[in-house]
Write a protein that holds these residues in place. Sequence first.
Motif, PDB file in Angstrom:
ATOM      1  N   PRO A 423       0.825  -1.215   0.000  1.00  0.00           N
ATOM      2  CA  PRO A 423       0.000   0.000   0.000  1.00  0.00           C
ATOM      3  C   PRO A 423       0.856   1.260   0.000  1.00  0.00           C
ATOM      4  N   GLY A 424       0.480   2.228  -0.832  1.00  0.00           N
ATOM      5  CA  GLY A 424       1.188   3.487  -0.902  1.00  0.00           C
ATOM      6  C   GLY A 424       2.420   3.481  -1.779  1.00  0.00           C
ATOM      7  N   ALA A 425       2.818   2.329  -2.267  1.00  0.00           N
ATOM      8  CA  ALA A 425       4.053   2.247  -3.054  1.00  0.00           C
ATOM      9  C   ALA A 425       3.838   2.539  -4.532  1.00  0.00           C
ATOM     10  N   THR A 426       2.621   2.419  -5.003  1.00  0.00           N
ATOM     11  CA  THR A 426       2.319   2.665  -6.417  1.00  0.00           C
ATOM     12  C   THR A 426       1.167   3.668  -6.510  1.00  0.00           C
ATOM     13  N   HIS A 427       0.761   3.965  -7.730  1.00  0.00           N
ATOM     14  CA  HIS A 427      -0.335   4.904  -7.932  1.00  0.00           C
ATOM     15  C   HIS A 427      -1.704   4.280  -7.676  1.00  0.00           C
ATOM     16  N   LEU A 428      -1.735   2.984  -7.366  1.00  0.00           N
ATOM     17  CA  LEU A 428      -2.998   2.269  -7.254  1.00  0.00           C
ATOM     18  C   LEU A 428      -3.551   2.278  -5.829  1.00  0.00           C
ATOM     19  N   ASN A 429      -4.863   2.184  -5.738  1.00  0.00           N
ATOM     20  CA  ASN A 429      -5.545   2.095  -4.444  1.00  0.00           C
ATOM     21  C   ASN A 429      -5.401   0.673  -3.926  1.00  0.00           C
ATOM     22  N   CYS A 430      -4.660   0.513  -2.863  1.00  0.00           N
ATOM     23  CA  CYS A 430      -4.319  -0.818  -2.386  1.00  0.00           C
ATOM     24  C   CYS A 430      -4.331  -0.837  -0.873  1.00  0.00           C
ATOM     25  N   LYS A 431      -4.822  -1.919  -0.293  1.00  0.00           N
ATOM     26  CA  LYS A 431      -4.730  -2.096   1.153  1.00  0.00           C
ATOM     27  C   LYS A 431      -4.546  -3.567   1.472  1.00  0.00           C
ATOM     28  N   VAL A 432      -3.983  -3.830   2.635  1.00  0.00           N
ATOM     29  CA  VAL A 432      -3.737  -5.210   3.050  1.00  0.00           C
ATOM     30  C   VAL A 432      -5.048  -5.827   3.528  1.00  0.00           C
ATOM     31  N   ALA A 433      -5.458  -6.871   2.836  1.00  0.00           N
ATOM     32  CA  ALA A 433      -6.694  -7.565   3.175  1.00  0.00           C
ATOM     33  C   ALA A 433      -6.376  -8.790   4.018  1.00  0.00           C
ATOM     34  N   PRO A 434      -7.048  -8.981   5.140  1.00  0.00           N
ATOM     35  CA  PRO A 434      -6.828 -10.199   5.926  1.00  0.00           C
ATOM     36  C   PRO A 434      -7.339 -11.417   5.176  1.00  0.00           C
ATOM     37  N   CYS A 435      -6.717 -12.554   5.425  1.00  0.00           N
ATOM     38  CA  CYS A 435      -7.054 -13.778   4.704  1.00  0.00           C
ATOM     39  C   CYS A 435      -7.940 -14.689   5.544  1.00  0.00           C
ATOM     40  N   ASN A 436      -9.018 -15.130   4.941  1.00  0.00           N
ATOM     41  CA  ASN A 436      -9.923 -16.095   5.576  1.00  0.00           C
ATOM     42  C   ASN A 436      -9.992 -17.345   4.717  1.00  0.00           C
ATOM     43  N   VAL A 437      -9.543 -18.466   5.264  1.00  0.00           N
ATOM     44  CA  VAL A 437      -9.519 -19.724   4.522  1.00  0.00           C
ATOM     45  C   VAL A 437     -10.882 -20.399   4.635  1.00  0.00           C
ATOM     46  N   SER A 438     -11.441 -20.778   3.514  1.00  0.00           N
ATOM     47  CA  SER A 438     -12.750 -21.419   3.475  1.00  0.00           C
ATOM     48  C   SER A 438     -12.761 -22.700   4.297  1.00  0.00           C
ATOM     49  N   SER A 439     -13.883 -22.962   4.920  1.00  0.00           N
ATOM     50  CA  SER A 439     -14.017 -24.194   5.702  1.00  0.00           C
ATOM     51  C   SER A 439     -13.877 -25.426   4.821  1.00  0.00           C
ATOM     52  N   GLY A 440     -14.158 -25.275   3.524  1.00  0.00           N
ATOM     53  CA  GLY A 440     -14.006 -26.405   2.617  1.00  0.00           C
ATOM     54  C   GLY A 440     -12.566 -26.851   2.456  1.00  0.00           C
ATOM     55  N   LEU A 441     -11.620 -25.954   2.791  1.00  0.00           N
ATOM     56  CA  LEU A 441     -10.202 -26.285   2.656  1.00  0.00           C
ATOM     57  C   LEU A 441      -9.605 -26.871   3.929  1.00  0.00           C
ATOM     58  N   LYS A 442     -10.398 -27.040   4.947  1.00  0.00           N
ATOM     59  CA  LYS A 442      -9.857 -27.545   6.210  1.00  0.00           C
ATOM     60  C   LYS A 442      -9.428 -29.002   6.124  1.00  0.00           C
ATOM     61  N   GLY A 443      -9.927 -29.702   5.113  1.00  0.00           N
ATOM     62  CA  GLY A 443      -9.511 -31.096   4.945  1.00  0.00           C
ATOM     63  C   GLY A 443      -8.351 -31.261   4.004  1.00  0.00           C
TER      64      GLY A 443
END
Length: 864
Positions: A423-443
């Motif tokens: 974020p802030g390093a380029t001309h683009l609107n960017c922010k750090v998004a937290p990651c949520n892993v789908s429950s389908g991937l728990k296996g």
Amino acid sequence: MAPPNNPANSISNLLRSSSLEKYFDLSNGQFSVKGFPFLYDVPSNVTFTPFSSIFNSSESDASLPLLQRVDALSHKGGFLGFSKDEPSDSMLNSLGRFIDRNFLSVFRFKTWWSTQWVGTSGSDLQMETQWVVLDVPEIRSYVIIIPIIEGGFRSALCPGNDGHVMIFAESGSTQIKSSSFNSIAYVHVSENPFNLMKEAYSAIRVHLNTFKLLEEKNLPSIIENFGWCTWDAFYLTVEPAGIWQGVKEFADGGVSPRFIIIDDGWQSINRDSDNPNEDTKNLVLGGEQMTARLHRFEEGEKFRKYKGGSFLGPNAPSFNPQKPKMLITKAIEVEHAIKARDKALQSGATDVSEFESKIKKLKQELDDMFGGEKNSLSNGSCSCKADNYGMKAFTRDLRTKFKGLDDIWVWHALCGAWGGVRPGATHLNCKVAPCNVSSGLKGTMPDLAVDKIVEAGIGLVHPSQADDFYDSMHSYLAKSGITGVKVDVINTLEYVSEEYRGRVELAKAYYNGLSKSLSKNFKGTGIISSMQQCNDFFFLGTKQIAMGRVGDDFWFQDPNGDPNGVFWLQGVHMIHCAYNSLWMGQIIQPDWDMFQSDHVCAKYHAGSRAICGGPVYLSDSLGCHDFDLIKKLVYPDGTIPKCQRYALPTRDCLFVNPLFDNKSILKLWNFNKYGGVIGAFNCQGAGWDGKEQRITGYPQCYKPVSGSVHVTDIEWEQCMEAAEMGEAEEYVVYLDQDEKLLFLTLKSDPIQVTIQPSSFEIFSFVPLKKLGRVAKFAPIGLTNMFNSGGTVQELDYNEVGAGPAARIKVKGGGNFLAYSNVPPKVCYRNGAEVAWEWSAEGKLTLNLPWIEEAAGISDVVFVF
């Protein structure tokens, strides 16, 4: 009113006049096909709707021939839906149950990768199943159930209790909810399993209208060629001098790459704690970069400082080919020391100062190795913006020196870098998004990449700027001489869709932006997609993308430490590629990934790449090449004797487990221009362990396996040009590894074969042609190439002077073999009479030179 021959009128009439009997029926809790139930105890909230009742042809951008093909088969398929009382962003529902019925499926064993699985009950399915094919021998047919996309939801199958097949639908955002679906899964039936795949995915294509089939797209030029990828040679230490050294080694060895892929390590990346304007220094191993973000779209400092002409002059600087391995070895020492410290802490240790001292010492040694060599490729006072510096100068110099190097591609993650954009390093609107892993991937299998990405989050460019994001990266690369990209880490979007209207809408925005940029900057075809093996990508991201990986990474050893993994992981890789090609091959050209020519199982990999139908590329370390092996795959000009289409498992391999059932061989079929080919591979010795949730070794299965091969294993009717060859009276069969000729008819007994562990045999089937009253002839091709039949470019039978003749155009140099029951009267090579050898068992041989001026093609005529 439009005239009768107007295409618009033709399309509008599609599906209106179909009076064909519908094959499926859902009633009284039973789902039946052709009157035979295959799912029982179907819940009352599940619905089935025929394809023709939902599909609106006027909304599709498919061609009229494709629409007509789908229309003609529309009675063979339809959609499953279900409803709930309350809306939700994720829903689980049974589709019914089955037991004691063989199935083949593909499931995601990691976020990024999928593989084959078989069983006999709905409860045998694995989490994140992308499709399942049920064998219905009662009606000599096969039924496929494919979870798809509806609205803002995507779906996958998973196991239930008591044989139930569950469907899991999710939006990826608590802001996107629903309570009912009409078409969340597609079902289709066919008597031929290969037609089943083609018909089903064609129907989904015209229904969703968000992707295109492989047949609708152009392919990248690298598909016909040999290449080199830098990853296993350097990891993150890749630099211009090392790349130059690598390409030079191949050229000096007589097999010049036509393309190279500069993999991860070339970009401008740093961590959040670093100076925002400087690259993170001295990264080596995969994993270290996974929390870093892109801070500029141009190349990293080690490429940016390259000075044009550095290697073109007589006093070009030297490069130590051992340097990358020395850096990697030291970095592994650091990694092991850190793991030892962490293990001690987990065991309750309070004083780890000794560990810390060792880590500090090893890190200093690594830094010294990086900084100890003077950079002789740059001028410290350069602006690095002139044409004579950076990636543009480097690619120009590569092409100046290595004339056959058509394509230079680079790696990048879908979101820029593993951690996205800072974020802030380029001309683009960017922010750090937290990651949520789908429950389908728990296996799924534990994965360092997932852990690192979840730890740092992803610097996500706002989806409204996806077009600008990709064009900013790609337009610069294109101006710098880059002709394509390997886009990796694709399935991360599902982690960060909470604030962006869910995973479907976020994916659409990003894939549309990527597609536009590909069309503008890389001729629409310059891409390999990787870490993308989920239905979201295939149903939403492939309008433009025409090639992608069908296997996990090539692992030269087991990252979990099993010393036998160096062998059994290779068979696992082949199973991934073979079975994923069944569905992915409908949409993209399967890419079987690179391997290393000096690996203990290199020949095993080479045999599969020879007939896979895709590009052949290596990831050899510097100074570590088996040129004798490479030359069995690659012509001197860097092209390859490629099969006509992509390889698929034979029909008798579909419902077996060639990894750890102790009895099954993996057989792959494909076509050459004038014959068919079967590759038989022993992949036994490893596979998925559902309880441990990982791929592991099954050493009791790592042993010789016996099986049979027959000309009818080749699905001749799948290729219009090959169909006639499938009706030949007799075939000559050449066994590549045994160097043996056999004869077979459609009614002959199968060829019995025993394959050793991590070994293979390639069977080339060539129709036997009668010439005149006596002669019988069949061209095998160059036997010094794994795919001998692929070297035969043209074949014509006619009269020449005194008798019948066979005229063959052959590409390559080496030993040409044909079968002939009688010796020819005379042989001509490029118009001149030459000597040949013939033996009583019918082997007719001739040595062919590589003639550069003729692109390696020899014109051979045998007169009988």
